[in-house]
Design a protein around this motif. Structure first.
Motif, PDB file in Angstrom:
ATOM      1  N   GLY A 103       0.798  -1.208   0.000  1.00  0.00           N
ATOM      2  CA  GLY A 103       0.000   0.000   0.000  1.00  0.00           C
ATOM      3  C   GLY A 103       0.832   1.260   0.000  1.00  0.00           C
ATOM      4  O   GLY A 103       1.948   1.288   0.518  1.00  0.00           O
ATOM      5  N   LEU A 104       0.266   2.308  -0.599  1.00  0.00           N
ATOM      6  CA  LEU A 104       0.903   3.623  -0.640  1.00  0.00           C
ATOM      7  C   LEU A 104      -0.179   4.668  -0.400  1.00  0.00           C
ATOM      8  O   LEU A 104      -1.120   4.791  -1.188  1.00  0.00           O
ATOM      9  CB  LEU A 104       1.565   3.844  -2.005  1.00  0.00           C
ATOM     10  N   LEU A 105      -0.066   5.378   0.707  1.00  0.00           N
ATOM     11  CA  LEU A 105      -1.013   6.440   1.039  1.00  0.00           C
ATOM     12  C   LEU A 105      -0.335   7.791   0.891  1.00  0.00           C
ATOM     13  O   LEU A 105       0.618   8.100   1.606  1.00  0.00           O
ATOM     14  CB  LEU A 105      -1.535   6.270   2.474  1.00  0.00           C
ATOM     15  N   HIS A 106      -0.845   8.591  -0.030  1.00  0.00           N
ATOM     16  CA  HIS A 106      -0.349   9.957  -0.214  1.00  0.00           C
ATOM     17  C   HIS A 106      -1.150  10.871   0.707  1.00  0.00           C
ATOM     18  O   HIS A 106      -2.257  11.300   0.373  1.00  0.00           O
ATOM     19  CB  HIS A 106      -0.520  10.390  -1.665  1.00  0.00           C
ATOM     20  N   SER A 107      -0.577  11.158   1.884  1.00  0.00           N
ATOM     21  CA  SER A 107      -1.275  11.990   2.865  1.00  0.00           C
ATOM     22  C   SER A 107      -0.578  13.328   3.094  1.00  0.00           C
ATOM     23  O   SER A 107      -1.164  14.221   3.700  1.00  0.00           O
ATOM     24  CB  SER A 107      -1.393  11.235   4.197  1.00  0.00           C
ATOM     25  N   ALA A 108       0.664  13.466   2.628  1.00  0.00           N
ATOM     26  CA  ALA A 108       1.386  14.735   2.794  1.00  0.00           C
ATOM     27  C   ALA A 108       0.662  15.845   2.041  1.00  0.00           C
ATOM     28  O   ALA A 108       0.267  15.674   0.885  1.00  0.00           O
ATOM     29  CB  ALA A 108       2.814  14.596   2.280  1.00  0.00           C
ATOM     30  N   THR A 109       0.487  16.979   2.698  1.00  0.00           N
ATOM     31  CA  THR A 109      -0.241  18.094   2.097  1.00  0.00           C
ATOM     32  C   THR A 109       0.412  19.412   2.487  1.00  0.00           C
ATOM     33  O   THR A 109       0.799  19.601   3.634  1.00  0.00           O
ATOM     34  CB  THR A 109      -1.713  18.110   2.558  1.00  0.00           C
ATOM     35  N   GLU A 110       0.506  20.300   1.516  1.00  0.00           N
ATOM     36  CA  GLU A 110       1.060  21.632   1.762  1.00  0.00           C
ATOM     37  C   GLU A 110      -0.012  22.676   1.461  1.00  0.00           C
ATOM     38  O   GLU A 110      -0.618  22.685   0.383  1.00  0.00           O
ATOM     39  CB  GLU A 110       2.273  21.877   0.870  1.00  0.00           C
ATOM     40  N   LEU A 111      -0.285  23.526   2.430  1.00  0.00           N
ATOM     41  CA  LEU A 111      -1.197  24.661   2.251  1.00  0.00           C
ATOM     42  C   LEU A 111      -0.523  25.883   2.838  1.00  0.00           C
ATOM     43  O   LEU A 111      -0.326  25.970   4.045  1.00  0.00           O
ATOM     44  CB  LEU A 111      -2.539  24.407   2.944  1.00  0.00           C
ATOM     45  N   ASP A 112      -0.147  26.832   1.961  1.00  0.00           N
ATOM     46  CA  ASP A 112       0.505  28.046   2.431  1.00  0.00           C
ATOM     47  C   ASP A 112      -0.530  29.023   2.977  1.00  0.00           C
ATOM     48  O   ASP A 112      -0.504  29.382   4.146  1.00  0.00           O
ATOM     49  CB  ASP A 112       1.313  28.680   1.290  1.00  0.00           C
ATOM     50  N   ALA A 113      -1.446  29.426   2.126  1.00  0.00           N
ATOM     51  CA  ALA A 113      -2.512  30.347   2.535  1.00  0.00           C
ATOM     52  C   ALA A 113      -3.494  30.461   1.381  1.00  0.00           C
ATOM     53  O   ALA A 113      -3.162  30.176   0.237  1.00  0.00           O
ATOM     54  CB  ALA A 113      -1.939  31.719   2.890  1.00  0.00           C
ATOM     55  N   PHE A 114      -4.715  30.881   1.676  1.00  0.00           N
ATOM     56  CA  PHE A 114      -5.670  31.191   0.621  1.00  0.00           C
ATOM     57  C   PHE A 114      -5.316  32.566   0.074  1.00  0.00           C
ATOM     58  O   PHE A 114      -5.341  33.567   0.792  1.00  0.00           O
ATOM     59  CB  PHE A 114      -7.097  31.175   1.163  1.00  0.00           C
ATOM     60  N   THR A 115      -4.961  32.616  -1.220  1.00  0.00           N
ATOM     61  CA  THR A 115      -4.393  33.826  -1.810  1.00  0.00           C
ATOM     62  C   THR A 115      -4.957  34.067  -3.206  1.00  0.00           C
ATOM     63  O   THR A 115      -5.101  33.114  -3.979  1.00  0.00           O
ATOM     64  CB  THR A 115      -2.856  33.687  -1.940  1.00  0.00           C
ATOM     65  N   PRO A 116      -5.262  35.312  -3.579  1.00  0.00           N
ATOM     66  CA  PRO A 116      -5.670  35.599  -4.955  1.00  0.00           C
ATOM     67  C   PRO A 116      -4.551  35.231  -5.933  1.00  0.00           C
ATOM     68  O   PRO A 116      -3.365  35.432  -5.642  1.00  0.00           O
ATOM     69  CB  PRO A 116      -5.912  37.114  -4.941  1.00  0.00           C
TER      70      PRO A 116
END
Length: 242
Positions: free
Chosen positions: A88-101
């Motif tokens: 199995g391979l679970l891609h759970s890494a997530t990057e969120l900097d900010a909500f930006t225009p």
């Protein structure tokens, strides 16, 4: 334990949902490869798994955004040499900097976010496919986000990457479907009381949200025998029941 003798790699294993999945799957008997760039976070989930008397996991510090192609191949070779195959391979890494225009979106944040949320999914899956194909059956799970499954203003690179990674998962599922060995599905956790949710919606009343461990059954299904033969599908943890 239904996942005994199963080896599963989880990216972002030190994060909220990643560590939740790691503990849930380890309790089912799986041997977990914990991958994250933060060693203290890896050690924390490692200790939690040991405390639960689950199979001893492996720690693999790895920077998805900064790693070279050579380092990705070295990771795959290390896993193949130690385990022989991957279930199995679970891609759970997530990057969120900010909500930006889009008009003022930082190019650095754009590149970094796409590297973690999209490019790393492609590169890691590609180098691990030969190892996954050595298993009788294997499961790849890509994590999406209910908030950005459709284009929304100000979600920037995060929104683009989540929409794109769902398309990637469906394309890969189609390409692998004829062989019938590797299934590829999308998990939508929904709003849960996670660190990422707190960053994205700091003013929200988190007491009204489900806790992260409430979506554990979705992880257990996607990596268990019941999901064999199911591919190219989207599982919404908010409505899923085992």
């Amino acid at each position: 334990m239904p996942l005994t003798k199963q080896t599963i790699l989880i990216t972002g294993a030190g994060g909220g949902l990643g560590s939740t999945a790691a503990l849930a799957l380890a309790k089912q008997g799986a041997s977990i490869i914990l991958l994250d760039k933060s060693i203290p976070k890896l050690e924390k989930i490692y200790d939690a798994i040991i405390e639960a008397k689950a199979p001893t996991p492996a720690i693999y510090p790895f920077d998805l955004a900064g790693a070279t192609e050579v380092q990705y191949h070295e990771l795959a070779s290390t896993i193949e040499e130690k385990y022989g195959h991957l279930n199995g391979l679970l891609h759970s890494a997530t990057e969120l900097d900010a909500f930006t225009p889009m008009a003022i979106h930082s190019t650095m944040a754009w590149g970094h976010t796409l590297n973690v949320n999209l490019n790393a999914v492609f590169m890691l899956t590609q180098v691990l496919l030969p190892v996954l194909q050595k298993a009788e059956h294997a499961s790849i799970v890509v994590t999406s986000d209910s908030f950005v499954r459709e284009a929304r203003a100000y979600t920037g690179a995060y929104g683009v990457s989540k929409i794109a990674v769902e398309s990637y998962a469906k394309i890969l599922a189609e390409e692998l479907s004829d062989a019938g060995k590797i299934r590829v599905n999308i998990l939508v956790p929904g709003p849960v009381n996670s660190p990422l949710r707190k960053k994205a919606f700091p003013a929200e009343d988190k007491n009204k949200l489900p806790e992260m461990n409430e979506i554990s059954p979705a992880y257990q299904y996607l990596f268990g025998k019941l999901s064999i033969g199911t591919t190219g599908q989207t599982v919404d943890a908010r409505t899923f029941k085992l």
